[in-house]
Design a protein around this motif. Structure first.
Motif, PDB file in Angstrom:
ATOM      1  N   TRP A  54       0.737  -1.187   0.037  1.00 28.31           N
ATOM      2  CA  TRP A  54      -0.012  -0.136  -0.009  1.00 28.31           C
ATOM      3  C   TRP A  54       0.774   1.157  -0.056  1.00 28.31           C
ATOM      4  O   TRP A  54       0.128   2.296  -0.140  1.00 28.31           O
ATOM      5  CB  TRP A  54      -0.990   0.083   1.144  1.00 28.31           C
ATOM      6  N   ILE A  55       2.221   1.121   0.034  1.00 28.54           N
ATOM      7  CA  ILE A  55       3.034   2.366   0.141  1.00 28.54           C
ATOM      8  C   ILE A  55       2.620   3.354  -1.121  1.00 28.54           C
ATOM      9  O   ILE A  55       2.596   4.586  -0.807  1.00 28.54           O
ATOM     10  CB  ILE A  55       4.560   2.054   0.318  1.00 28.54           C
ATOM     11  N   THR A  56       2.675   2.761  -2.041  1.00 27.02           N
ATOM     12  CA  THR A  56       2.366   3.954  -3.249  1.00 27.02           C
ATOM     13  C   THR A  56       1.025   4.146  -3.441  1.00 27.02           C
ATOM     14  O   THR A  56       0.884   5.331  -4.262  1.00 27.02           O
ATOM     15  CB  THR A  56       2.752   2.920  -4.667  1.00 27.02           C
ATOM     16  N   ARG A  57       0.120   3.829  -2.620  1.00 29.06           N
ATOM     17  CA  ARG A  57      -1.162   4.297  -2.827  1.00 29.06           C
ATOM     18  C   ARG A  57      -1.729   4.753  -1.205  1.00 29.06           C
ATOM     19  O   ARG A  57      -3.017   4.756  -1.151  1.00 29.06           O
ATOM     20  CB  ARG A  57      -2.116   2.954  -3.067  1.00 29.06           C
ATOM     21  N   ALA A  58      -0.913   5.183  -0.629  1.00 28.20           N
ATOM     22  CA  ALA A  58      -1.350   5.786   0.894  1.00 28.20           C
ATOM     23  C   ALA A  58      -2.015   7.129   0.644  1.00 28.20           C
ATOM     24  O   ALA A  58      -1.843   7.865  -0.637  1.00 28.20           O
ATOM     25  CB  ALA A  58      -0.129   6.254   1.610  1.00 28.20           C
ATOM     26  N   SER A  60      -2.292   9.753   2.000  1.00 32.71           N
ATOM     27  CA  SER A  60      -1.699  11.269   2.068  1.00 32.71           C
ATOM     28  C   SER A  60      -0.280  11.193   2.378  1.00 32.71           C
ATOM     29  O   SER A  60       0.299   9.928   2.656  1.00 32.71           O
ATOM     30  CB  SER A  60      -2.406  11.981   3.460  1.00 32.71           C
ATOM     31  N   LEU A  61       0.396  12.296   2.326  1.00 35.67           N
ATOM     32  CA  LEU A  61       1.782  12.038   2.448  1.00 35.67           C
ATOM     33  C   LEU A  61       1.957  11.769   3.945  1.00 35.67           C
ATOM     34  O   LEU A  61       3.151  11.080   4.017  1.00 35.67           O
ATOM     35  CB  LEU A  61       2.564  13.469   2.275  1.00 35.67           C
ATOM     36  N   ARG A  62       1.456  12.280   4.894  1.00 29.25           N
ATOM     37  CA  ARG A  62       1.438  11.818   6.244  1.00 29.25           C
ATOM     38  C   ARG A  62       1.379  10.451   6.362  1.00 29.25           C
ATOM     39  O   ARG A  62       2.157   9.617   6.758  1.00 29.25           O
ATOM     40  CB  ARG A  62       0.625  12.450   7.184  1.00 29.25           C
ATOM     41  N   LEU A  67       4.102   4.950   7.103  1.00 35.04           N
ATOM     42  CA  LEU A  67       4.020   3.440   6.481  1.00 35.04           C
ATOM     43  C   LEU A  67       5.433   3.131   6.051  1.00 35.04           C
ATOM     44  O   LEU A  67       5.812   2.062   6.268  1.00 35.04           O
ATOM     45  CB  LEU A  67       2.864   3.197   5.395  1.00 35.04           C
ATOM     46  N   LEU A  68       5.839   4.102   5.312  1.00 31.65           N
ATOM     47  CA  LEU A  68       7.308   3.778   4.843  1.00 31.65           C
ATOM     48  C   LEU A  68       8.152   3.308   6.236  1.00 31.65           C
ATOM     49  O   LEU A  68       8.885   2.614   6.127  1.00 31.65           O
ATOM     50  CB  LEU A  68       7.835   5.131   4.367  1.00 31.65           C
ATOM     51  N   ALA A  69       8.087   4.330   7.248  1.00 32.27           N
ATOM     52  CA  ALA A  69       8.736   4.238   8.238  1.00 32.27           C
ATOM     53  C   ALA A  69       8.703   2.815   9.082  1.00 32.27           C
ATOM     54  O   ALA A  69       9.649   2.243   9.436  1.00 32.27           O
ATOM     55  CB  ALA A  69       8.936   5.208   9.296  1.00 32.27           C
ATOM     56  N   LYS A  70       7.469   2.618   8.944  1.00 29.66           N
ATOM     57  CA  LYS A  70       7.032   1.505   9.848  1.00 29.66           C
ATOM     58  C   LYS A  70       7.580   0.327   8.886  1.00 29.66           C
ATOM     59  O   LYS A  70       8.098  -0.749   9.355  1.00 29.66           O
ATOM     60  CB  LYS A  70       5.516   1.050   9.824  1.00 29.66           C
ATOM     61  N   VAL A  71       7.441   0.110   7.495  1.00 31.18           N
ATOM     62  CA  VAL A  71       7.988  -1.003   6.742  1.00 31.18           C
ATOM     63  C   VAL A  71       9.413  -1.333   6.959  1.00 31.18           C
ATOM     64  O   VAL A  71      10.036  -2.395   6.948  1.00 31.18           O
ATOM     65  CB  VAL A  71       7.439  -0.938   5.418  1.00 31.18           C
ATOM     66  N   GLN A  72       9.967   0.019   6.869  1.00 27.43           N
ATOM     67  CA  GLN A  72      11.554  -0.137   7.179  1.00 27.43           C
ATOM     68  C   GLN A  72      11.725  -0.684   8.590  1.00 27.43           C
ATOM     69  O   GLN A  72      12.865  -1.230   8.595  1.00 27.43           O
ATOM     70  CB  GLN A  72      11.932   1.183   7.080  1.00 27.43           C
ATOM     71  N   ASP A  73      11.396  -0.368   9.609  1.00 29.49           N
ATOM     72  CA  ASP A  73      11.394  -0.684  10.882  1.00 29.49           C
ATOM     73  C   ASP A  73      11.258  -2.409  10.924  1.00 29.49           C
ATOM     74  O   ASP A  73      12.209  -2.930  11.670  1.00 29.49           O
ATOM     75  CB  ASP A  73      10.261  -0.280  11.953  1.00 29.49           C
ATOM     76  N   GLU A  74      10.340  -3.040  10.232  1.00 28.22           N
ATOM     77  CA  GLU A  74      10.390  -4.385  10.249  1.00 28.22           C
ATOM     78  C   GLU A  74      11.375  -5.088   9.306  1.00 28.22           C
ATOM     79  O   GLU A  74      12.159  -5.939   9.866  1.00 28.22           O
ATOM     80  CB  GLU A  74       9.076  -4.928   9.184  1.00 28.22           C
ATOM     81  N   ALA A  75      12.199  -4.337   8.392  1.00 30.37           N
ATOM     82  CA  ALA A  75      13.311  -4.863   7.918  1.00 30.37           C
ATOM     83  C   ALA A  75      14.365  -4.893   9.123  1.00 30.37           C
ATOM     84  O   ALA A  75      15.203  -5.728   9.107  1.00 30.37           O
ATOM     85  CB  ALA A  75      13.980  -3.781   6.689  1.00 30.37           C
ATOM     86  N   GLY A  76      14.676  -3.758   9.999  1.00 32.32           N
ATOM     87  CA  GLY A  76      15.591  -3.684  10.861  1.00 32.32           C
ATOM     88  C   GLY A  76      15.289  -4.856  11.753  1.00 32.32           C
ATOM     89  O   GLY A  76      16.324  -5.607  12.293  1.00 32.32           O
ATOM     90  N   HIS A  77      14.061  -5.110  12.071  1.00 37.40           N
ATOM     91  CA  HIS A  77      13.977  -6.138  13.084  1.00 37.40           C
ATOM     92  C   HIS A  77      14.269  -7.582  12.427  1.00 37.40           C
ATOM     93  O   HIS A  77      15.012  -8.316  13.170  1.00 37.40           O
ATOM     94  CB  HIS A  77      12.328  -6.417  13.315  1.00 37.40           C
TER      95      HIS A  77
END
Ligand code: BYC
Length: 309
Positions: A54-58, A60-62, A67-77
């Motif tokens: 869903w990142i490309t279809r969010a 609003s910018l907020r 969502l970008l930050a959250k998905v990136q966090d999962e990569a870190g985990h």
């Protein structure tokens, strides 16, 4: 293992102290940890896909930035957990291969599709909520690197859970159509979220030994019950209905009674027959293939740096 090493291990476990990578440990303990930590790491990495969808279809910018930050966090985990597994003598390459060949599992929940933006909120609220119930006790797991990885992961997961709840609360204050989207999403994700805790205790082959070793601190059913108790008041505050007619407060136990998930569906999904299993693995394989040049370049660079150093 020598008798002395065996005794030292047992005493450390009995004191609820930590086993560290260089400590002697029984082979079965090591293998159980590799199995669980690898499965956990794979879940974080595969778990990027349903929301990443869903990142490309969010809307609003907020929402997109969140969502970008959250998905990136999962990569870190995933990376912290792969590193924890590596301290047990297994390589990252081997772990990735085991995921791609199906030799190791990942959480059943990520084999369900995300059909609307409300699913981003529901995953945050229910899936990260279930993950927190399961993972906070793992901060006290007996293997040091796993427990320490869990501390940071849990802090981030609790942020994820709140962002999901906030998204759903915003939609519930919106139009009738938005409220219906939230309800439809919760209807789809409720039972699979309960399944995240694993099979009922009576059908869980690993729980007794993992509890004896302090790898797991609670049984699957205990954690599932805590999750339901935590979530029902939140559902009431949101104004959504959890799709379980058996859900009722039990004053005697000071806890909620709830219905049985469909365990046939659970085992089918675990064995590879869920709605998205093939898609998730194909996507991961594609990402692995697409990354080959990066791995080759990094190795060549490391060799060159080694020659020059
Ligand atoms: N899905 O004896 P049992 C996240 C398997 S990611 C698939 O109870 P155990 C997030 C189990 O592996 C959250 N398989 O096993 C990321 C075993 O099969 P094997 C991931 C399951 O290990 C992105 C068999 O069933 N969390 O939070 O004692 C976005 C018998 O089970 C499942 C973790 O991985 C399942 N749900 O207990 C958002 C937590 N359940 O291995 C969020 C760490 C069971 O013998 N893991 N199986 O072939 C654990 O706490 C435990 O491994 C489990 C299972 C409670 C999951």
């Amino acid at each position: 293992m020598s008798d002395v090493a065996d005794r030292t291990f047992e005493e450390t476990i009995a004191r609820h102290d930590r086993i560290e990578p260089r400590d002697a440990m029984p082979d079965d303990y090591r293998h159980t940890l590799i199995r669980q930590i690898a499965q956990h790491a794979h879940s974080e990495i595969i778990g990027m896909q349903p929301e990443g969808n869903w990142i490309t279809r969010a809307p609003s910018l907020r929402r997109k930035a969140i969502l970008l930050a959250k998905v990136q966090d999962e990569a870190g985990h995933g990376l912290y957990l792969y590193s924890a597994a590596e301290t047990l003598g297994v390589s990252r390459e081997e772990l990735t291969r085991n995921l791609l060949t199906g030799a190791q599992k990942y959480s059943s929940i990520f084999n369900y599709p995300t059909l609307s933006y409300a699913d981003v909120g529901t995953i945050g609220w229910l899936v990260d909520g279930a993950a927190i119930c399961n993972q906070v006790p793992l901060c006290r797991t007996s293997y040091g690197p796993y427990g320490r990885a869990m501390i940071r992961i849990c802090k981030e997961e609790s942020f994820h859970q709140r962002q999901g709840y906030e998204l759903l609360a915003t939609m519930m204050r919106g139009t009738d159509e938005q409220r219906a989207m939230v309800q439809e999403s919760v209807d789809r994700f409720w039972w699979p979220s309960l399944m995240m805790f694993g099979p009922p205790d009576g059908d869980s082959p690993h729980t007794a030994q993992s509890m004896a070793w302090g790898i797991k601190r609670h049984t699957n059913d205990e954690l599932r019950r805590w999750f339901v108790d935590m979530t029902v008041p939140q559902a009431e505050a949101l104004g959504v209905t959890l799709p379980d007619p058996a859900l009722a407060w039990n004053a005697e136990r000071a806890s909620y009674d709830f219905g049985e998930p469909d365990w046939d569906e659970f085992w089918a999904v675990v064995k590879g027959d869920g709605p998205c299993n093939a898609q998730r693995l194909a996507h991961r394989q594609q990402a692995y293939d697409d990354g080959a040049w990066v791995r080759e370049a990094a190795l060549a660079f490391a060799e060159k740096a080694g020659d020059e150093g």
